[in-house]
Design a protein around this motif. Structure first.
Motif, PDB file in Angstrom:
ATOM      1  N   ARG A  19       0.840  -1.211   0.000  1.00  0.00           N
ATOM      2  CA  ARG A  19       0.000   0.000   0.000  1.00  0.00           C
ATOM      3  C   ARG A  19       0.868   1.252   0.000  1.00  0.00           C
ATOM      4  O   ARG A  19       0.586   2.218  -0.719  1.00  0.00           O
ATOM      5  CB  ARG A  19      -0.922  -0.005   1.223  1.00  0.00           C
ATOM      6  CG  ARG A  19      -1.855   1.218   1.322  1.00  0.00           C
ATOM      7  CD  ARG A  19      -2.880   1.242   0.200  1.00  0.00           C
ATOM      8  NE  ARG A  19      -3.688   2.429   0.205  1.00  0.00           N
ATOM      9  CZ  ARG A  19      -4.922   2.505   0.749  1.00  0.00           C
ATOM     10  NH1 ARG A  19      -5.450   1.455   1.327  1.00  0.00           N
ATOM     11  NH2 ARG A  19      -5.609   3.624   0.687  1.00  0.00           N
ATOM     12  N   GLU A  23       1.012   4.258  -2.775  1.00  0.00           N
ATOM     13  CA  GLU A  23       0.769   5.658  -2.398  1.00  0.00           C
ATOM     14  C   GLU A  23       1.921   6.567  -2.811  1.00  0.00           C
ATOM     15  O   GLU A  23       1.714   7.736  -3.136  1.00  0.00           O
ATOM     16  CB  GLU A  23       0.535   5.762  -0.897  1.00  0.00           C
ATOM     17  CG  GLU A  23      -0.734   5.104  -0.404  1.00  0.00           C
ATOM     18  CD  GLU A  23      -1.998   5.701  -0.988  1.00  0.00           C
ATOM     19  OE1 GLU A  23      -1.993   6.910  -1.318  1.00  0.00           O
ATOM     20  OE2 GLU A  23      -2.994   4.967  -1.127  1.00  0.00           O
ATOM     21  N   ILE A  28      -2.584   6.857 -10.456  1.00  0.00           N
ATOM     22  CA  ILE A  28      -3.829   7.398  -9.913  1.00  0.00           C
ATOM     23  C   ILE A  28      -4.486   6.316  -9.056  1.00  0.00           C
ATOM     24  O   ILE A  28      -4.791   5.227  -9.550  1.00  0.00           O
ATOM     25  CB  ILE A  28      -4.779   7.855 -11.040  1.00  0.00           C
ATOM     26  CG1 ILE A  28      -4.163   9.046 -11.782  1.00  0.00           C
ATOM     27  CG2 ILE A  28      -6.148   8.225 -10.462  1.00  0.00           C
ATOM     28  CD1 ILE A  28      -4.991   9.536 -12.940  1.00  0.00           C
ATOM     29  N   LYS A  29      -4.653   6.602  -7.781  1.00  0.00           N
ATOM     30  CA  LYS A  29      -5.236   5.644  -6.859  1.00  0.00           C
ATOM     31  C   LYS A  29      -6.752   5.844  -6.745  1.00  0.00           C
ATOM     32  O   LYS A  29      -7.230   6.955  -6.865  1.00  0.00           O
ATOM     33  CB  LYS A  29      -4.620   5.785  -5.460  1.00  0.00           C
ATOM     34  CG  LYS A  29      -3.300   5.038  -5.258  1.00  0.00           C
ATOM     35  CD  LYS A  29      -2.128   5.656  -5.985  1.00  0.00           C
ATOM     36  CE  LYS A  29      -1.729   7.000  -5.374  1.00  0.00           C
ATOM     37  NZ  LYS A  29      -0.487   7.549  -5.998  1.00  0.00           N
ATOM     38  N   CYS A  30      -7.448   4.753  -6.508  1.00  0.00           N
ATOM     39  CA  CYS A  30      -8.908   4.838  -6.384  1.00  0.00           C
ATOM     40  C   CYS A  30      -9.353   4.051  -5.147  1.00  0.00           C
ATOM     41  O   CYS A  30      -9.729   2.881  -5.252  1.00  0.00           O
ATOM     42  CB  CYS A  30      -9.571   4.293  -7.636  1.00  0.00           C
ATOM     43  SG  CYS A  30     -11.366   4.424  -7.638  1.00  0.00           S
ATOM     44  N   SER A  32      -6.914   7.342  -3.196  1.00  0.00           N
ATOM     45  CA  SER A  32      -5.652   7.560  -2.511  1.00  0.00           C
ATOM     46  C   SER A  32      -5.906   7.489  -1.009  1.00  0.00           C
ATOM     47  O   SER A  32      -7.050   7.587  -0.556  1.00  0.00           O
ATOM     48  CB  SER A  32      -5.071   8.921  -2.874  1.00  0.00           C
ATOM     49  OG  SER A  32      -5.867   9.964  -2.320  1.00  0.00           O
ATOM     50  N   ASN A  34      -5.422   9.665   1.183  1.00  0.00           N
ATOM     51  CA  ASN A  34      -6.038  10.905   1.661  1.00  0.00           C
ATOM     52  C   ASN A  34      -7.557  10.821   1.593  1.00  0.00           C
ATOM     53  O   ASN A  34      -8.266  11.112   2.569  1.00  0.00           O
ATOM     54  CB  ASN A  34      -5.575  12.098   0.816  1.00  0.00           C
ATOM     55  CG  ASN A  34      -4.073  12.156   0.672  1.00  0.00           C
ATOM     56  OD1 ASN A  34      -3.488  11.322  -0.015  1.00  0.00           O
ATOM     57  ND2 ASN A  34      -3.439  13.116   1.303  1.00  0.00           N
ATOM     58  N   TYR A  35      -8.063  10.422   0.425  1.00  0.00           N
ATOM     59  CA  TYR A  35      -9.510  10.380   0.240  1.00  0.00           C
ATOM     60  C   TYR A  35     -10.115   9.156   0.908  1.00  0.00           C
ATOM     61  O   TYR A  35     -11.289   9.155   1.280  1.00  0.00           O
ATOM     62  CB  TYR A  35      -9.847  10.423  -1.248  1.00  0.00           C
ATOM     63  CG  TYR A  35      -9.384  11.701  -1.897  1.00  0.00           C
ATOM     64  CD1 TYR A  35      -9.721  12.937  -1.349  1.00  0.00           C
ATOM     65  CD2 TYR A  35      -8.593  11.693  -3.044  1.00  0.00           C
ATOM     66  CE1 TYR A  35      -9.291  14.118  -1.916  1.00  0.00           C
ATOM     67  CE2 TYR A  35      -8.148  12.880  -3.617  1.00  0.00           C
ATOM     68  CZ  TYR A  35      -8.498  14.081  -3.051  1.00  0.00           C
ATOM     69  OH  TYR A  35      -8.063  15.259  -3.607  1.00  0.00           O
ATOM     70  N   HIS A  36      -9.325   8.084   1.036  1.00  0.00           N
ATOM     71  CA  HIS A  36      -9.773   6.903   1.777  1.00  0.00           C
ATOM     72  C   HIS A  36     -10.098   7.290   3.217  1.00  0.00           C
ATOM     73  O   HIS A  36     -11.179   6.994   3.738  1.00  0.00           O
ATOM     74  CB  HIS A  36      -8.672   5.838   1.736  1.00  0.00           C
ATOM     75  CG  HIS A  36      -9.059   4.524   2.335  1.00  0.00           C
ATOM     76  ND1 HIS A  36      -8.317   3.380   2.159  1.00  0.00           N
ATOM     77  CD2 HIS A  36     -10.108   4.154   3.119  1.00  0.00           C
ATOM     78  CE1 HIS A  36      -8.895   2.377   2.806  1.00  0.00           C
ATOM     79  NE2 HIS A  36      -9.977   2.825   3.394  1.00  0.00           N
ATOM     80  N   ASP A 170      -3.897  17.345  -5.350  1.00  0.00           N
ATOM     81  CA  ASP A 170      -2.768  17.055  -4.475  1.00  0.00           C
ATOM     82  C   ASP A 170      -2.976  17.801  -3.159  1.00  0.00           C
ATOM     83  O   ASP A 170      -4.073  18.304  -2.897  1.00  0.00           O
ATOM     84  CB  ASP A 170      -1.432  17.442  -5.140  1.00  0.00           C
ATOM     85  CG  ASP A 170      -1.384  18.902  -5.575  1.00  0.00           C
ATOM     86  OD1 ASP A 170      -2.047  19.750  -4.933  1.00  0.00           O
ATOM     87  OD2 ASP A 170      -0.677  19.222  -6.551  1.00  0.00           O
TER      88      ASP A 170
END
Length: 217
Positions: A19, A23, A28-30, A32, A34-36, A170
């Motif tokens: 993980r 990161e 592009i994370k789905c 990231s 931060n948003y998780h 970001d």
């Protein structure tokens, strides 16, 4: 593939290292991390506090429209506010839903199950991991529930509309943030959980009508 949301999906340090590698990459994370974390129940609880939404939105109309869709979210931490929430849940469990920091169905505690569950974790650190939420009472309608291998049945149901979106940014700025779709989940009106993947609900279609002809206030 949906993975990385549940603690059981990180059984060793290797999973955490994977993980961290993702990161730190330019992929592009789905979502990231931060948003998780921004989508966790604890963050939702903090955003519901007075003055928090105002830190992120500048216009009064925006702030009011966002707050209009909030329901009551309460801490269960070991402090004065948490003890007050604990007492309220013990006294009136049917008013609330107890939620952990998990995604997907099957993790919440409802109604009469709340009191014994809370009494069990009253003095433990586990209590801090839960939040208390006012139970939403959506309008009940009738619809046909279609299940594999079964005849369609006309039953009482309730529905939940989910909005899909994407955000790219970001730590300094949001580059784009758009709504891109929706999903309507419908379940029997008398059941608590309604996850489609868990077999507890069904996908549905939106049919817009005048509120006055559909739902009593």
């Amino acid at each position: 593939m949906r993975c990385g949301y549940h603690p059981d999906q990180y059984p060793t340090e290797k999973e955490w290292e994977a993980r961290l590698l993702m990161e730190r990459s330019l992929a592009i994370k789905c979502p990231s991390i931060n948003y998780h974390l921004a989508g966790t129940k604890k963050v939702q609880q903090e955003l519901a506090k007075p003055g928090q939404v105002e830190k992120f939105l500048g216009y009064k109309a925006q702030i009011e429209s966002v707050r209009d869709i909030f329901t009551g979210l309460y801490s269960l931490d070991h402090d004065e506010a948490g003890d007050k929430s604990y007492d309220a849940a013990i006294a009136n469990p049917d008013r609330f839903v107890l939620k952990p920091q998990r995604e997907g169905g099957g993790n919440n505690v409802y109604g009469e199950d709340i009191k014994p569950f809370l009494e069990k974790i009253k003095d433990s650190e586990e209590r801090n991991a839960y939040i208390l939420m006012d139970r939403i009472q959506p309008p009940v309608t009738t619809n046909y529930m279609v299940r594999p291998g079964q005849e369609a049945k006309l039953v009482n149901v309730i529905s939940e509309l989910g909005i899909f979106g994407y955000v790219i940014g970001d730590k300094n700025r949001i580059i784009t943030n758009k709504q891109v779709g929706q999903m309507l989940r419908t379940k029997l009106s008398h059941v608590d959980e309604g996850g489609v993947a868990a077999g507890l609900g069904a996908l549905d279609s939106v049919y817009l009508v005048d509120a006055g002809s559909c739902c009593s206030t």
